[in-house]
Write a protein that holds these residues in place. Structure first.
Motif, short mmCIF file in Angstrom:
data_model
loop_
_atom_site.label_atom_id
_atom_site.label_comp_id
_atom_site.label_asym_id
_atom_site.label_seq_id
_atom_site.Cartn_x
_atom_site.Cartn_y
_atom_site.Cartn_z
N GLU A 28 -16.64 40.56 52.74
CA GLU A 28 -17.62 39.47 52.92
C GLU A 28 -18.17 38.99 51.58
O GLU A 28 -18.41 37.80 51.39
CB GLU A 28 -18.78 39.96 53.78
CG GLU A 28 -18.58 39.68 55.26
CD GLU A 28 -19.76 40.17 56.08
OE1 GLU A 28 -20.93 40.01 55.64
OE2 GLU A 28 -19.52 40.73 57.16
N ALA A 29 -18.38 39.94 50.67
CA ALA A 29 -18.95 39.58 49.36
C ALA A 29 -18.04 38.60 48.62
O ALA A 29 -18.51 37.80 47.81
CB ALA A 29 -19.18 40.84 48.51
N ALA A 30 -16.73 38.68 48.88
CA ALA A 30 -15.79 37.78 48.20
C ALA A 30 -16.09 36.33 48.57
O ALA A 30 -15.82 35.43 47.77
CB ALA A 30 -14.36 38.13 48.59
N ASP A 31 -16.65 36.14 49.76
CA ASP A 31 -17.20 34.83 50.14
C ASP A 31 -16.21 33.69 49.88
O ASP A 31 -16.55 32.67 49.27
CB ASP A 31 -18.50 34.59 49.33
CG ASP A 31 -19.30 33.42 49.90
OD1 ASP A 31 -19.21 33.19 51.12
OD2 ASP A 31 -20.00 32.75 49.11
N GLY A 32 -14.98 33.88 50.32
CA GLY A 32 -14.01 32.78 50.18
C GLY A 32 -13.05 32.96 49.02
O GLY A 32 -11.99 32.34 48.99
N ALA A 33 -13.41 33.79 48.02
CA ALA A 33 -12.45 34.08 46.95
C ALA A 33 -11.25 34.78 47.59
O ALA A 33 -11.40 35.59 48.51
CB ALA A 33 -13.08 34.99 45.90
N GLN A 34 -10.04 34.44 47.13
CA GLN A 34 -8.84 35.02 47.74
C GLN A 34 -8.93 36.55 47.74
O GLN A 34 -9.20 37.17 46.70
CB GLN A 34 -7.59 34.57 46.97
CG GLN A 34 -6.31 34.92 47.74
CD GLN A 34 -5.05 34.57 46.98
OE1 GLN A 34 -5.09 34.02 45.87
NE2 GLN A 34 -3.91 34.88 47.56
N THR A 35 -8.71 37.14 48.88
CA THR A 35 -8.85 38.59 49.03
C THR A 35 -7.61 39.15 49.71
O THR A 35 -7.13 38.57 50.69
CB THR A 35 -10.10 38.94 49.86
OG1 THR A 35 -11.24 38.31 49.25
CG2 THR A 35 -10.34 40.43 49.92
N VAL A 36 -7.08 40.22 49.18
CA VAL A 36 -5.88 40.83 49.77
C VAL A 36 -6.09 42.34 49.86
O VAL A 36 -6.96 42.90 49.20
CB VAL A 36 -4.61 40.54 48.93
CG1 VAL A 36 -4.35 39.04 48.82
CG2 VAL A 36 -4.71 41.17 47.54
N LEU A 37 -5.26 42.96 50.69
CA LEU A 37 -5.28 44.41 50.84
C LEU A 37 -4.07 45.02 50.16
O LEU A 37 -2.95 44.52 50.31
CB LEU A 37 -5.24 44.78 52.33
CG LEU A 37 -6.49 44.46 53.14
CD1 LEU A 37 -6.18 44.53 54.64
CD2 LEU A 37 -7.63 45.42 52.78
N LYS A 38 -4.29 46.08 49.41
CA LYS A 38 -3.17 46.83 48.84
C LYS A 38 -3.36 48.29 49.23
O LYS A 38 -4.37 48.90 48.86
CB LYS A 38 -3.13 46.69 47.32
CG LYS A 38 -1.95 47.42 46.68
CD LYS A 38 -1.92 47.21 45.17
CE LYS A 38 -3.05 47.97 44.52
NZ LYS A 38 -3.05 47.81 43.04
N ILE A 39 -2.42 48.82 49.97
CA ILE A 39 -2.60 50.17 50.49
C ILE A 39 -1.42 51.06 50.09
O ILE A 39 -0.26 50.73 50.33
CB ILE A 39 -2.76 50.15 52.02
CG1 ILE A 39 -3.90 49.17 52.39
CG2 ILE A 39 -3.04 51.54 52.56
CD1 ILE A 39 -4.07 48.93 53.87
N VAL A 40 -1.77 52.17 49.45
CA VAL A 40 -0.77 53.15 49.05
C VAL A 40 -0.39 53.98 50.27
O VAL A 40 -1.26 54.40 51.04
CB VAL A 40 -1.33 54.06 47.94
CG1 VAL A 40 -0.41 55.23 47.66
CG2 VAL A 40 -1.58 53.24 46.66
N VAL A 41 0.90 54.19 50.45
CA VAL A 41 1.39 54.93 51.61
C VAL A 41 2.30 56.07 51.16
O VAL A 41 3.30 55.85 50.48
CB VAL A 41 2.16 54.00 52.58
CG1 VAL A 41 2.76 54.79 53.74
CG2 VAL A 41 1.26 52.90 53.11
#
Lengths: 240, 240
Positions: free
Chosen positions: B146-159
């Motif tokens: 939510e804090a990103a407030d529109g800034a592009q946000t992605v998930l990177k998850i180590v598996v």
């Protein structure tokens, strides 16, 4: 058979190994036949007329059925590759697939422009650098970019050496709105009839490191440098 | 020293080796200190308090000057990493750099939300899976997004394994609007004081192939699977 597609292979889903969609699951439809004959072609089995009898003319509905079988009926990114897929009548397949929720990316050298490029989700223009031995038609490359008509379009350029690098910079200046992906060339492409032939990955990695240094030293901070992941992971093996 | 940044290292330009910006030239600013202690941390020299005396408090203008020196004054993507860079006062640096045309990506586990996330060009949320030994605060992860407030946000998850994979799917369901990048874990992370320690790349590649098969068999066609290119190309060497 009027509008049938000449298919060399359909396989997947696996990940896209290179370029803008690197890492994304995709089903590949590789068409047979090409108007180019690059010196380092890594898909000769879909290019050399000697393998023409392995290319199967397929109806659009049969190609779509095979894509759906492979993806278990779940919409997936379909990558149209070749050979040069732009010489095949792919418009009806793209329209049919998109109605079913599938997405389509097409990779072509930019030697043939088609109105149906505008129906793609992504057009990958891959003009061939001097090391390929091919002569590029700049006007036609421009027409291909125009034919996309707003569909996302990117450049993917294979680089073997300094001359190729300078070519890449020229192309980027010619089409300044397109994102650029640079890819170190594989000087050990698979012979079309020997799937188990070795790859000089250490040599390709060295070229990749050189290319990273070249781009960063040059201050070309908008270009992206990416290897062929599938070669790193599976060598020259086909169907992955 | 009030608003100084605790810096473990600044280096580049080199390419971003992982995630959404893979292949893009970037300068890294790695901050020192972390509220997590993942079992397989590959940046312990920026995490373990034993290395605290190597972290240098730097004024915002000095950090920016070093970024500009490294990039030759040409605007480049700056990657803010750590440790956990979200525990540092990075807002002023981001604002100063953006005025000069630089862009900023920040990588964090999502344990601390900051208002200045909204000033980023890209926020990479990298919640830590079960294999890390850390416990995730789901509400806080949501607050970060939510804090990103529109800034592009992605998930990177180590598996590393099946439990991590299931965690990744849960996170993707929790934040369904974010693009997901999955990354096979490195079970041979560098010891903080031995830059030349070996990497079991063959083992990591095997995990990468497993992850590709897991994702495609599962029909998770929106997730992207990407390795750590810098490890493939340079091993555990630092500064590249």
């Amino acid at each position: 058979m009027n509008d049938s597609i000449r298919v060399a292979e359909i396989f997947g889903p696996t990940i896209q190994g290179e370029g803008a969609l690197i890492g994304l699951p995709t089903v590949f439809v590789r068409t047979g036949g090409c108007d180019y004959r690059c010196s380092w072609c890594d898909s000769l089995h879909a290019v050399d007329a000697a393998y023409r009898d392995t290319w199967k003319p397929m109806a659009v509905t049969d190609v779509m059925a095979e894509i759906e079988r492979l993806s278990g009926g779940r919409p997936v990114m379909v990558t149209l590759s070749g050979g040069n897929p732009a010489i095949q009548p792919l418009g009806p397949l793209i329209r049919l697939g998109r109605e079913k929720g599938y997405r389509f990316a097409l990779e072509t050298q930019g030697s043939v422009a088609r109105g149906w490029f505008a129906d793609l989700d992504m057009l990958v223009l891959s003009p061939k650098p001097p090391s390929s031995g091919m002569e590029m038609d700049w006007a036609m490359l421009g027409q291909c970019a125009e034919a996309a008509d707003g569909a996302q379009t990117v450049l993917k350029i294979v680089v073997f050496d300094e001359a190729d690098y300078r070519f890449a910079r020229e192309v980027a200046e010619f089409l300044p709105l397109l994102a650029v992906y640079l890819q170190p060339g594989n000087h050990t492409p698979p012979p079309p009839d020997d799937d188990s032939a070795g790859v000089d990955q250490a040599g390709i990695d060295a070229r990749m490191r050189w290319l990273v240094e070249r781009v960063t030293a040059d201050g070309w901070f908008e270009a992206r440098v990416l290897p062929q992941l599938h070669v790193m992971l599976w060598g020259n093996r086909r169907g992955v």
